[in-house]
Every structure is written in structure tokens, then in C-alpha cells.
Scaffold this active site. Structure first.
Site, mmCIF file in Angstrom:
data_model
loop_
_atom_site.group_PDB
_atom_site.id
_atom_site.type_symbol
_atom_site.label_atom_id
_atom_site.label_comp_id
_atom_site.label_asym_id
_atom_site.label_seq_id
_atom_site.Cartn_x
_atom_site.Cartn_y
_atom_site.Cartn_z
ATOM 1 N N ASP A 115 0.875 -1.158 0.000
ATOM 2 C CA ASP A 115 0.000 0.000 0.000
ATOM 3 C C ASP A 115 0.925 1.223 0.000
ATOM 4 O O ASP A 115 2.104 1.095 0.287
ATOM 5 C CB ASP A 115 -0.826 -0.078 1.302
ATOM 6 C CG ASP A 115 -1.646 1.164 1.509
ATOM 7 O OD1 ASP A 115 -2.216 1.639 0.521
ATOM 8 O OD2 ASP A 115 -1.724 1.653 2.642
ATOM 9 N N PHE B 91 -10.664 23.812 -7.268
ATOM 10 C CA PHE B 91 -9.849 22.815 -7.970
ATOM 11 C C PHE B 91 -10.740 21.661 -8.439
ATOM 12 O O PHE B 91 -11.552 21.165 -7.675
ATOM 13 C CB PHE B 91 -8.805 22.278 -6.993
ATOM 14 C CG PHE B 91 -7.866 21.277 -7.593
ATOM 15 C CD1 PHE B 91 -6.647 21.685 -8.115
ATOM 16 C CD2 PHE B 91 -8.184 19.927 -7.628
ATOM 17 C CE1 PHE B 91 -5.766 20.766 -8.666
ATOM 18 C CE2 PHE B 91 -7.314 19.003 -8.183
ATOM 19 C CZ PHE B 91 -6.092 19.429 -8.702
ATOM 20 N N LYS C 199 -7.441 20.784 -13.042
ATOM 21 C CA LYS C 199 -6.148 20.633 -12.355
ATOM 22 C C LYS C 199 -5.577 21.965 -11.868
ATOM 23 O O LYS C 199 -4.371 22.146 -11.816
ATOM 24 C CB LYS C 199 -5.122 19.939 -13.258
ATOM 25 C CG LYS C 199 -5.411 18.467 -13.512
ATOM 26 C CD LYS C 199 -4.213 17.834 -14.168
ATOM 27 C CE LYS C 199 -4.270 16.339 -14.252
ATOM 28 N NZ LYS C 199 -5.447 15.764 -14.855
ATOM 29 N N THR D 150 4.643 19.168 -7.384
ATOM 30 C CA THR D 150 4.878 20.555 -7.796
ATOM 31 C C THR D 150 3.567 21.295 -8.033
ATOM 32 O O THR D 150 2.587 20.713 -8.489
ATOM 33 C CB THR D 150 5.689 20.576 -9.098
ATOM 34 O OG1 THR D 150 5.027 19.751 -10.056
ATOM 35 C CG2 THR D 150 7.080 20.052 -8.870
ATOM 36 N N THR E 27 -2.662 1.510 -4.535
ATOM 37 C CA THR E 27 -3.076 2.601 -3.659
ATOM 38 C C THR E 27 -4.415 3.183 -4.087
ATOM 39 O O THR E 27 -4.786 3.095 -5.252
ATOM 40 C CB THR E 27 -2.005 3.708 -3.633
ATOM 41 O OG1 THR E 27 -2.512 4.832 -2.932
ATOM 42 C CG2 THR E 27 -1.639 4.152 -5.028
ATOM 43 N N GLY E 28 -5.130 3.756 -3.122
ATOM 44 C CA GLY E 28 -6.409 4.392 -3.433
ATOM 45 C C GLY E 28 -6.215 5.829 -3.856
ATOM 46 O O GLY E 28 -7.162 6.529 -4.202
ATOM 47 N N ASP E 29 -4.944 6.282 -3.836
ATOM 48 C CA ASP E 29 -4.683 7.702 -4.080
ATOM 49 C C ASP E 29 -4.636 8.054 -5.562
ATOM 50 O O ASP E 29 -4.710 7.198 -6.422
ATOM 51 C CB ASP E 29 -3.366 8.092 -3.401
ATOM 52 C CG ASP E 29 -3.501 9.421 -2.692
ATOM 53 O OD1 ASP E 29 -4.363 10.209 -3.094
ATOM 54 O OD2 ASP E 29 -2.741 9.669 -1.743
ATOM 55 N N LYS F 75 -7.876 -4.507 -4.693
ATOM 56 C CA LYS F 75 -6.548 -4.901 -4.221
ATOM 57 C C LYS F 75 -6.506 -6.417 -4.030
ATOM 58 O O LYS F 75 -5.547 -7.078 -4.422
ATOM 59 C CB LYS F 75 -6.233 -4.213 -2.897
ATOM 60 C CG LYS F 75 -6.005 -2.719 -3.023
ATOM 61 C CD LYS F 75 -5.554 -2.164 -1.681
ATOM 62 C CE LYS F 75 -5.256 -0.690 -1.778
ATOM 63 N NZ LYS F 75 -4.699 -0.138 -0.558
#
Length: 1009
Positions: A359, A506, A511, A560, A639-641, A727
Site C-alpha cells: 500500500d 480545484f 487541475k 509541484t 493505492t487508493g490515491d 486490491k
């Protein structure tokens, strides 16, 4: 008859464990109106309960061919015509095995029970639950009320879906408006909720208040929910519980824990089946040589029982005790403190892993953002030069700005820091403290204290909070924010007020986010904007450094953001506002028209700076991943991100090495697109793959086999936006398609199903909760410990168990060979060579300790194993225990058994008793010498074990009068005969071992020399 049927139906219904999930209505403050029974709100990681424990464990034991076989042999001894020797020689070992196993399972089970109790002991009040800031939400609730003025709160969901961003949740308007908390229970209202579902991102329900005219109906969506396993990030919340226990979203998304069986156990099971075949064939040969005389069928069975020692019952005892010993060693290792072995049956798996699925949030990263870099084009500031920025800021606020033609560095820094301090969605929150206890903020503006010690920031994105914290550290502090204005505090303590005219939030499409502010003091209007470099590159004025610097920062693993501004005159702004409001009122294509108006402003903006924020990695993640990669383990990050974040961490943690390309799999939604994308990916060599959950779903639906084949060739794979069920699905895919062993490691509730699905699950005790570490087979405190766990403990457990298993088999085969030789010489009589106690003693007292001391053997020192992780690659090929090594042991056993028996018969003195004495003594000595031959690194306990066994045997000779003739044993003749036989059986093996070490030494011995 009718009653009988209903009775049966009732029984069937209670036996069917799966209860149908239903929609429900929950009344506020009236629990007695609930007709249905709902599951208890408790976590359960146990495998058995009081009733199922004994049958469950027995089933798990007799599922193995080995144990079932012993049960049959032991039962056959009740038949008089098949009885050979004493009953206890068969039942005692079997009973011992089962007792050991049951005790071990019971200990595991009690531990699980204790841990669950600990988790379930946190008490909350019924139906309506109050949760304070930074506490875990205990059950799925509808959000009724909060201490925040806004009527909303933030929650952290990284335990549920792995996303780092905070989520905004809104309280039900009707109950938030009630004057006092107690009124919640005096109104007549209820919540209707849909039936429990898997999807964590959706919910439908209604809130109805009946006692007012007209009745109030509010629709409820995902914004009004607080799911279990999330953490309250702001204020105190009050909610009404709708789902508990098994019906909670977090529990529905985890799979049932299965009983894990190690690969080594399966391989040994295969070998025992081969041995059983050999035993039957041997018995048939014996009966055939007799010429199938008389009741040959009965004789056949007697031979099967006679040779039953070919499959040693002590195999399971030794292995199980070995496993417990390895578990104990892991827990006692001072280099990996706090490690807990939760499933003691699979330590050998740690030595056979090929895929590691990890993870991201909380496992590789700490989920704490830190501002690292500010780049102004000509000059760049890192963590060590932040004090320069601070002095510039103090200076620029102290003196009035002199009009200059070219901007000085100082004024550029000033502009950049001001932009970062204004362009965001962060709100500062103050908790007024009374005697150290935080109370609900009800103070008025006048007495609100803007002191730094009790200010916390809230925002949906931790990156934004990091930026605002940084501006505070260099002297420009955000002290207040509401819908209309922002207030900043300068280093000298002056408050500057800015009015918010417009705010453009946002979105994942644009983006970027923008804000238009008017400074109170001067009336200047400025449009600030920040966003991803991809989106901003075309908006800012031409420059030559942005792209290059973004690339540099991304390679360092920094996230960034490009910051830009544009000054507007009053007329420009008025013109924009009227067009913007007009666009907002249009009926057709509203979103497009609004975007077009905003884009008219987003031109030729002045580029101020580039910021870099780092999500801090856990300690020693880079060297650990490097170590694992060198050990031939392929690492997948699930990952869930978001995609950008995941790619960023993959680079900064060196999951993807510097010179490797990254192939980002484009979003696909149908079969054709998936086909094209897979083809374009197939052309690339040695590059890491980054794919999102949705695209993965499509690929697996149409091209499962092709996709897995391609992905397995990649040095690293990153799957982002993965749901917990996905997963687990990826783990199962790897198991089905590759036949390799998988290991999953995670720290959050969203990793539990992946950990339970993998062959070996490792949980990290996170800051948030212990869900993953409780459900795992091994629990560690830090990610870096995994290196030692696999390289040292995994290696040792596998190597030792393989040696132990084969040696115990060899011990059984030797005695069976001797029995066969004996029977064939004595006219194929089905008479046992060694009776009663000799047989029991042989497998236990005489040889048990030295054989078991092989558990202490190691071929490589731990330091070497960690220094040369490449040694681990050899283990995954499974060469320590294979049919080849097994056949070598069979040959050794046949050779030694034959020599011992024939030797005893050749040097046979007048009486038969002497054959037993000579051959048995030689056999014991041979076994002890063989253990010495196997050992690679001596340990003082091994020597002790050898001596104890020899002592036990010599001492017992005095008592075993029925088997041994004492007057004969004490003669010199006996001694020299035994020594000759033992030498003939062992010396050749020692010579072969020496030659082998000389001419083809194994890889590890080259290193240690």
C-alpha cells in the site's frame, strides 16, 4: 405435517449464515421502535468459536493425507488379525500430534480473541453517537450535528480508501438548526437508509421530521454520511447510527479470513503420497514373493501396517514445533522489535516470496506533507535556506516599496509568498481552551485570540495545509477566513485584510484553482492561480525554465504546483463579473460557458514561482525497496490515491529506478481502447507501469491473461485509485496466473482484504488504527523491518524446515528398508523386526533432540544474507525440497538400511536377539552421525542434544532386557561389530559431502569463505 414443514424451514433459515441485507428506518431517540435485529457492532478476526473449535481443527488436520493415513492405520489395530505389536505404538504418537496442534491453534485463537476484545472495548452511547476530534468513527452514521459554525466538518478517509485528501461532510440542515443538543431527542423524526452496499462513494436515504407543519423531508447523500474507520478531523460530531457490524461499508469491503497453508506443507504432502505408493508397491511385492499363499489379502494389509513407518508420524510434530520455534525467534529478534507472529503455521512462506504488493499511504509514506522547495526561475530555495526568505519578508514589510524598473529578488519573494498565502482553500480554526480542555468554539470575533499555539488549519488537501504552514513559518500568517474575506498577519503583527471576490475551486479536469481578491488598504484587485504544471504551462507568460525545473522536482519525488498572478483594473474586473454572472444563469451548456469566461482571464499570467511539497517517506524505505528488488522480489504498489501522487511516490521511494521509463496506461473504457493501449504497452521494454483502477477493471474484463502476462514482466507496477476489493482481486490474479507466492503489506483498514487474500499478509501498526496489523499473519512496527524478516527469518525457516522434513522421512525410510530386508530373509513373514518400545523410543527419545536441533542450523550468517540479497533468489526456485533432493534421500536410506541389516546378519552370532541388538545400536549411531553430517553451522545446543540422546540410549539398555541380552552387549565383539557396520554406512556419505564441497560448492559457501 404443516408444523413440521415450518419447523424445517426455520431450521434451514437459521443455518443459512448469510442474512439478507435490508433497507431500514431509524427513529431518533426511540430505539424501541426498531423491529428488526441488526448485527452487533464488533470486530471479529477469529476463525472458530467454542462449538466449531474441535471439529474445525480436526478437519484442518485430517484434510492432510498424512494425518488421515495415520488415523486409518491406528484404527486398523483394533482388528485382531491385523494387530502388530502394541496399540500404544500407534495411538500415542497420533494423540501427541493432535494435542500439540490443538494447543497451538488454541493459543493463536485466544490471542485473536484478546485483540478483538481490546478493539471492541471502546464504548459509545447507543444509536446516537458523539465523536470528538481525532477519534475513529465506530459505525456507519448519518451526520446530524456538529460543533462547527458552518454546519460541516472534515474527515480523514485514508483508512477506508487510502486517499490522502480530507473530505468535507455536511450535517443534516434540519437538525443542525435546532437550538440545543437535547432537542435532537425531543423531536419526532426518522432516517430512512437504503440496504447496505459495497460502494463506499455512494449513498441514498431520506430524513423526515413529522412533528412540524408541513413535515420536513430532506434527501441524504454521501455528503451526510460518516463511514466507520474514518477519523474526525475537525470539531465534534453527533450522528445517528444506520449500519453496524457486518453491514458496515468497511466490513463489506473485506473478505473472510481463510486458513492459509504454506507451500512447504503442500510439497511435503505430495512427497508423503509418493511414499505411500512406494509402501503399497513394496507390500504387494512381498506378498507376490510369498506366492499369494493362503489369506494373502490379510497378509498384504499386515505388510502395509508393518511398513507404515515409511511415512513418519513425527514429521508433523517436528514441523509444527519447528514453526513455533521460528515464530519465537522472530518475536525475540532485537533488530526488529515489536514484530508479532499472528499465524504460526506459515513462517516458511517468508522465504519463498516473488511478489510484494504494498500500500502507499501510511506504509511507504508517513502521510505528512512538508514544504521543501521554492523556485523563482533564477534562484531556488531549499530547506536549509528558508531563513533567507524570512529575512526578505520581514524587510519588505518593514519599508515602503520603492518603485523600481526591474524587480528585485526581495520583491519577487514577497509576491510569491503573498500569492501562496492567499491562493488556497484553507481555513484556520481556533479551539478556545478552558483549563487545558478544548471546548466548542463559541467565542465572538472580539475576544477570539489569534495566538499561534491553538491554531490549526483545515483543508481538503494536506498539500495546501503544508503551503500555508510554510508561509506562517516565514512570517506571513493566515489568521482568519470566512466566505467573504481573508486576513493575513505580517511579521510585525499588522493584520492585512483581503476581500474574496471570486473563487474557482480545484477540479480533477481543470487541475488548477483560482481566487480573485481585493486588498482592503489599497483597493488593488489581483487574480491568483495555482495548479499542476501541465495545466499552467499554457496559461503563464513564455519562460525557459518551468518545464525543466518541474521535471527536476518530480524526479526528486516532490509534488509541484505552479503559482501565477494577474493584476486587474476595476473596469476589467467589472466586465469579467458581468459576463461571469451571465454565464452562470445560462440554461444550455452552462459549465462550458462558465469555463470559457474564466479562461478569458487565464491568459498571459505572470509566473511567480514553483513550489515543491514532499510526502515524507517512512524510515529507510529506499534501501529496503532496493534490497527487496535485488532479492528478485517484484514490487507492486496498490493505492487508493491519485495518479500523480502515486507516480510521485513511486519515483521518490525508488520503486521505479532513476533510469527507468514510466508508462502511464491511458484511461480506457471499452474493449477496443484496451486492445490498443495493451499493444502500445507491449512495444516498451523494461519500463514501469502505472494504471488506474478503472482501466484495470476494463483490461481484466476483456484481456485478463494478456494483461497479467505483460504486467508480470515489468520491474514495477503502480495501480492507483484501487478499491479495497480490487486490491484483493489483484492478489488473487497473481496467485492464479503465476503460481508464485505473494505477500501483501499494508497499514489501513482498506488493506485488510488484500492482506487476507495473499499467501502471506504483513500488517504495519499504523498511527490510525490496528485493523491491518490485527488481520495480518505477521505484524511489524516499521516498513524497514520487512527486509530482515524475509532475508534472514524467511530464509532460515524455509531451509530448516526443508532439512528437518527430509531428515525425518529418511529416519522412517531407513527402518522400513531394514524391515523389508529382514522379512525377505525370513521367508517373507509379516513379523515386525523391532517390537513395542524400541519403535516408539526410536522415533522419540533416541533421535528426537538431535533431529529437532536442525531448527537451529543456518547456512548463512544474518549479516551475509542482508549484504547479498541475491541469495534469496535461489530460495524461490524451491530447490531445498524437491523430488530431486527427495530421491537422493531415498537412495541414502536404502543404502544405509541395507548395510545395517545385512551387516548385522553377516556378523550374526548364534542367537537372533543379537541381530536386533547389533542392528538397532548401529541404527541409532548412524542417525546421530547423519544429523552431524547435515549441520552447516554448529550451535552448542546441537552438541548437547547429540550427547543427551546417546546417554539416553546407553542408560535404557539396562532396562530393555526383553530385547537385549545384557551379557552380550558388554562384550568387545559387540562393540567392534557395531562400529564396523556404522562406519560402512556413514563413511561414504562423509567422503561424498567433502568432495562436493570441494568441487561444486553452493553459492553461499563461496561468500562465507
Amino acid at each position: 405435517h404443516c408444523e413440521c414443514i415450518t419447523c424445517c424451514e426455520c431450521l434451514v433459515h437459521t443455518c443459512r449464515r448469510k442474512k439478507e441485507l435490508k433497507a431500514r428506518t431509524v427513529w431518533l431517540g426511540h430505539p424501541e421502535k426498531c423491529e428488526e435485529k441488526y448485527p452487533k457492532n464488533a470486530i471479529k478476526n477469529q476463525k472458530y468459536n467454542i462449538v466449531t473449535f474441535v471439529p474445525g481443527v480436526l478437519y484442518q488436520q485430517f484434510k492432510f493425507f498424512l494425518n488421515l493415513y495415520f488415523l486409518v492405520v491406528a484404527c486398523s489395530q483394533f482388528v485382531p488379525s491385523l494387530k502388530i505389536g502394541y496399540l500404544y505404538t500407534y495411538w500415542a504418537p497420533l494423540g501427541f500430534v493432535l494435542a500439540v496442534t490443538m494447543v497451538r491453534e488454541a493459543v493463536d485463537e485466544v490471542r485473536r480473541c484478546r485483540r478483538d476484545k481490546e478493539m471492541n472495548s471502546q464504548l459509545y452511547s447507543k444509536l446516537t453517537v458523539r465523536v470528538r476530534k481525532a477519534h475513529l468513527i465506530p459505525a456507519d452514521m448519518i451526520f446530524m450535528r456538529t460543533s462547527e459554525k458552518t454546519g460541516s466538518c472534515f474527515i480523514r478517509t485514508d483508512q477506508l480508501d487510502g486517499e490522502t485528501d480530507w473530505k468535507l461532510r455536511i450535517a443534516v440542515a434540519c437538525t443542525q438548526r435546532l437550538p440545543a443538543l437535547g432537542d435532537l431527542f425531543s423531536i419526532s423524526a426518522y432516517v430512512y437508509a437504503q440496504k447496505p452496499e459495497l460502494d463506499i462513494h455512494s449513498f441514498e436515504g431520506n430524513f423526515t421530521r413529522e412533528d412540524c407543519d408541513p413535515p420536513i423531508h430532506d434527501s441524504l447523500s454521501i455528503e451526510n454520511t460518516l463511514w466507520a474507520s474514518t477519523v474526525v478531523a475537525s470539531g465534534t460530531v453527533i450522528g445517528v447510527v444506520i449500519y453496524t457490524g457486518k453491514e458496515m461499508r468497511s466490513v463489506l469491503n473485506t473478505s473472510q479470513s481463510k486458513n492459509k497453508v504454506g507451500l512447504l506443507d503442500l510439497e511435503l504432502n505430495r512427497l508423503t503420497k509418493a511414499l505411500f505408493l512406494a509402501q503399497v508397491v513394496l507390500s504387494v511385492v512381498m506378498v507376490a514373493l510369498q506366492g499369494f499363499l493362503g489369506p494373502w489379502f490379510r497378509n498384504l494389509f499386515r505388510f502395509v501396517v508393518l511398513f507404515s513407518y515409511i511415512i513418519p508420524i513425527s514429521l508433523r510434530v517436528n514441523l509444527d514445533m519447528g514453526k513455533s520455534a521460528y515464530g519465537w525467534m522472530i518475536m525475540k529478534d532485537e533488530n526488529i522489535p515489536g514484530t508479532v507472529v499472528r499465524t504460526s503455521t506459515i513462517p516458511e512462506e517468508l522465504g519463498r516470496l516473488v511478489y510484494l504488493l504494498t500500500d502507499k499511504t501510511g506504509t511507504l509514506t508517513q502521510n505528512e506533507m512538508v514544504f521543501k522547495r521554492l523556485h523563482l526561475g533564477t534562484v531556488s530555495y531549499g530547506t536549509d535556506t528558508m531563513d533567507e526568505i524570512q529575512s526578505h519578508i520581514i524587510q519588505s514589510y518593514a519599508q515602503p516599496p520603492a518603485p523600481k524598473v526591474r524587480k528585485s529578488v526581495s520583491s519577487r519573494i514577497h509576491e510569491a509568498v503573498k500569492a501562496i498565502a492567499l491562493c488556497h482553500n484553507v481555513t484556520p480554526v481556533y479551539e478556545s481552551r478552558v483549563n487545558g480542555v478544548s471546548t466548542e468554539p463559541e467565542s465572538t470575533e472580539a475576544d477570539q485570540d489569534f495566538s499561534d499555539d491553538n491554531r490549526t488549519y483545515q483543508a481538503s488537501s494536506p498539500d495546501e495545509v503544508a503551503l500555508v504552514r510554510w508561509t506562517e513559518s516565514v512570517g506571513l500568517t493566515l489568521v482568519n477566513r470566512d466566505l467573504m474575506s481573508l486576513q493575513l498577519k505580517t511579521p510585525a503583527g499588522h493584520i492585512l485584510t483581503y476581500y474574496i471576490l471570486q473563487i474557482f475551486p480545484f477540479t480533477s479536469e481543470s487541475k488548477r484553482m483560482g481566487i480573485i481578491v481585493r486588498e482592503e488598504a489599497t483597493g488593488d484587485i489581483t487574480f491568483y492561480m495555482k495548479g499542476a504544471d501541465v495545466a499552467m504551462a499554457s496559461i503563464v507568460q513564455y519562460n525557459d525554465w518551468l518545464e525543466e525545473e518541474c521535471g527536476n522536482m518530480a524526479r526528486e519525488g516532490l509534488r509541484t504546483l505552479v503559482v501565477a498572478k494577474k493584476s486587474l483594473t476595476e473596469e476589467q474586473y467589472q466586465d469579467f463579473e458581468s459576463r461571469y454572472n451571465q454565464a452562470k444563469l445560462s440554461i444550455h451548456d452552462r459549465a462550458l460557458k462558465v469555463a470559457a469566461v474564466v479562461e478569458s482571464l487565464e491568459r498571459e499570467m505572470e509566473l511567480l514561482c514553483l513550489t515543491g511539497v514532499e510526502d515524507q517517506l517512512q524510515a529507510d524505505v529506499r534501501p529496503t525497496l532496493e534490497l527487496l528488488r535485488n532479492a528478485g522480489i517484484k514490487i507492486w504498489m496498490l493505492t487508493g490515491d491519485k495518479l500523480e501522487t502515486a507516480t510521485c511516490i513511486a519515483k521518490s521511494s525508488h520503486l521505479v529506478s532513476r533510469n527507468q521509463d514510466v508508462h502511464v496506461f491511458r484511461p480506457v473504457s471499452n474493449r477496443g481502447e484496451a486492445h490498443l493501449e495493451l499493444n502500445s504497452f507491449r512495444r516498451k521494454h523494461d519500463c514501469a507501469l502505472v494504471i488506474s483502477g478503472d482501466s484495470l477493471e476494463v483490461c481484466l474484463r476483456y484481456y485478463e491473461h494478456e494483461f497479467v502476462e505483460l504486467a508480470c514482466q515489468c520491474p514495477a507496477v503502480v495501480c492507483c485509485r484501487c478499491s479495497p476489493t480490487q486490491k484483493a482481486q489483484i492478489v488473487r490474479l497473481l496467485q492464479q496466473h503465476t503460481d508464485n507466492r505473494t505477500c501483501a503489506i499494508g497499514d489501513g483498514g482498506n488493506d485488510v482484504s488484500m492482506i487476507q487474500a495473499a499467501d502471506c499478509g504483513i500488517g504495519i501498526e499504523g498511527k490510525e488504527g490496528k485493523q491491518a496489523s490485527l488481520a495480518a499473519d505477521f505484524s511489524i512496527t516499521q516498513f524497514k523491518h520487512i527486509g530482515r524478516l524475509l532475508m534472514v527469518h524467511g530464509r532460515n525457516s524455509y531451509k530448516r524446515s526443508a532439512a528437518l522434513g527430509q531428515f525425518v522421512m529418511h529416519r522412517g525410510m531407513i527402518i522400513s528398508t531394514m524391515q523389508a530386508v529382514f522379512s525377505s530373509i525370513f521367508y517373507f513373514a509379516s513379523v515386525p523386526l523391532y517390537q513395542g518400545f524400541l519403535m516408539v523410543g526410536y522415533a522419540t527419545i533416541y533421535t528426537m533432540f538431535p533431529v529437532f536441533s536442525l531448527v537451529l542450523d543456518q547456512d548463512v550468517k544474518p549479516e551475509m544474507a542482508l549484504l547479498y540479497p541475491e541469495l534469496y533468489k535461489d530460495l524461490t526456485k524451491g530447490r531445498s525440497l524437491s523430488f530431486k533432493t527427495f530421491l537422493i534421500w531415498v537412495l541414502i536410506s536404502v543404502y544405509q538400511g541395507g548395510i545395517l541389516m545385512y551387516g548385522a546378519l553377516v556378523l550374526f552370532d548364534q542367537e537372533f536377539v543379537h541381530v536386533v541388538a547389533i542392528s538397532f545400536t548401529a541404527l541409532i549411531l548412524t542417525e546421530l552421525l547423519m544429523v552431524a553430517l547435515m549441520v552447516r553451522t554448529w550451535h552448542w545446543l546441537m552438541v548437547v542434544a547429540e550427547l543427551i540422546s546417546l546417554g539416553c540410549y546407553l542408560a535404557s539398555l539396562a532396562f530393555l532386557n526383553e530385547y537385549f541380552d545384557l551379557s552380550f552387549i558388554t562384550t568387545r565383539v559387540f562393540l567392534w561389530k557395531v562400529c564396523v557396520i556404522t562406519l560402512v554406512s556413514c563413511l561414504p556419505l562423509y567422503i561424498i559431502k567433502y568432495l562436493k564441497r570441494k568441487f561444486s560448492p553452493p553459492s553461499y559457501s563461496k561468500l562465507s569463505s
